[in-house]
Design an enzyme around this catalytic site. Sequence first.
Site, PDB file in Angstrom:
ATOM      1  N   ILE A 136       0.788  -1.148  -0.054  1.00 48.63           N
ATOM      2  CA  ILE A 136       0.201   0.024  -0.137  1.00 48.63           C
ATOM      3  C   ILE A 136       0.903   1.246  -0.024  1.00 48.63           C
ATOM      4  CG2 ILE A 136      -1.712   1.421   1.173  1.00 48.63           C
ATOM      5  CD1 ILE A 136      -2.695  -1.467   2.479  1.00 48.63           C
ATOM      6  N   GLU A 152     -14.121  -0.279  17.112  1.00 47.04           N
ATOM      7  CA  GLU A 152     -15.088  -0.138  15.869  1.00 47.04           C
ATOM      8  C   GLU A 152     -16.198  -0.960  16.034  1.00 47.04           C
ATOM      9  OE1 GLU A 152     -12.909  -1.170  12.426  1.00 47.04           O
ATOM     10  OE2 GLU A 152     -11.447   0.378  12.691  1.00 47.04           O
ATOM     11  N   HIS A 156     -13.959   2.332   8.200  1.00 45.53           N
ATOM     12  CA  HIS A 156     -13.131   0.995   7.703  1.00 45.53           C
ATOM     13  C   HIS A 156     -13.584   0.630   6.400  1.00 45.53           C
ATOM     14  CE1 HIS A 156     -10.551  -2.087   9.943  1.00 45.53           C
ATOM     15  NE2 HIS A 156     -10.150  -1.948   8.498  1.00 45.53           N
TER      16      HIS A 156
END
Length: 347
Positions: free
Chosen positions: A179, A287, A306
């Site tokens: 990434i 989360e 997310h």
Amino acid sequence: MTTTVLAAGNHFIHPDLFRRAVHEAAGDAPLDVRELRFDWPHTPFGPVAEVIEASGSEDEMIEALQGVEIYVTEHGPLTERILAHCPDLKLFCTSRGGPVNANVEAATRHGVAVCYAPGRNATATAEHTLTLMLAAARGVGDTHTDLRRGVWRGDYYDYDNCGIEIDGATVGLIGFGAIGSRVARVLAAMGAEVLVHDPYVRPEALAGLAEQVPLDALLRRSRIVSLHARVTEETRGMIGREEIAAMPRGAILVNCARGALLDYDAVCDALDSGQLSGAGFDVFPKEPLPAGSRLLTAPGVVLTPHIAGGSQEVAHKAARIVAAEVGRYLRGEPLVHCANPGVFPAR
């Protein structure tokens, strides 16, 4: 002889998508593909026995896996109890970037190979990182909210409120894997000076693209800092009050990696004080984000739930990656993305 496969999908990677990818990878090999669908993301994943980020229950999987040799899934659990009750199982493929929903040690003891799908969402996450970076740099979060409330804020054109450009800015990337390296290429093309802190990166990978620097130098020099590290004992909480204070006043912080890397209370304090002028976050320490989180009212923040790794292309890529492992297994070839390769040597 027909091989029985369980395609346990969800609302992101549909069971049928797994099924079609497996049939394509298997060629002429006869398959009996059963399908199961979990309710994720409508129902959040969570721990199942000793594994994390999983959907379904052990009893559900034990019933579904009777007579199954190959288990393909995204969030389906693989636990000690499941393994003990499913003696026909030989191959478990999760379309996650790592086998977090599998007890790899128990699978090894039971002779089950565990495969995963590294890099499946690298492009999507890199693009989302850049989205949050640009939005935070130009104040999109606050201006969007104001307009939705019917407030036209012309004072955002004041010099002290204006955002910054990527062209000519120094951007620091903590982590340079699949990434981070993609983010670096785009930033360099946009005219940014890119700094990287990653103890594992090869110098030749940075040539002409970015400069490798110690973490303290990256923080001191970067107007924008983006996190791309994995969570380990060394990286957990790596960016806290001291690190944020070392950044230039008015800097921007972005995190699409993992919430555990960052002290979010320190971030909110820095946003309130102006030490940080903006931030973009897709991941959080808890989360879903709790209703009373300070991040919901902190100035200059752009938040997403997310979703950085979610794109239609990712669903297809992930299914193809794990299906390729199924094809290799059926042909007796070495498995490529296997967490316990000694379990299944090439036949």
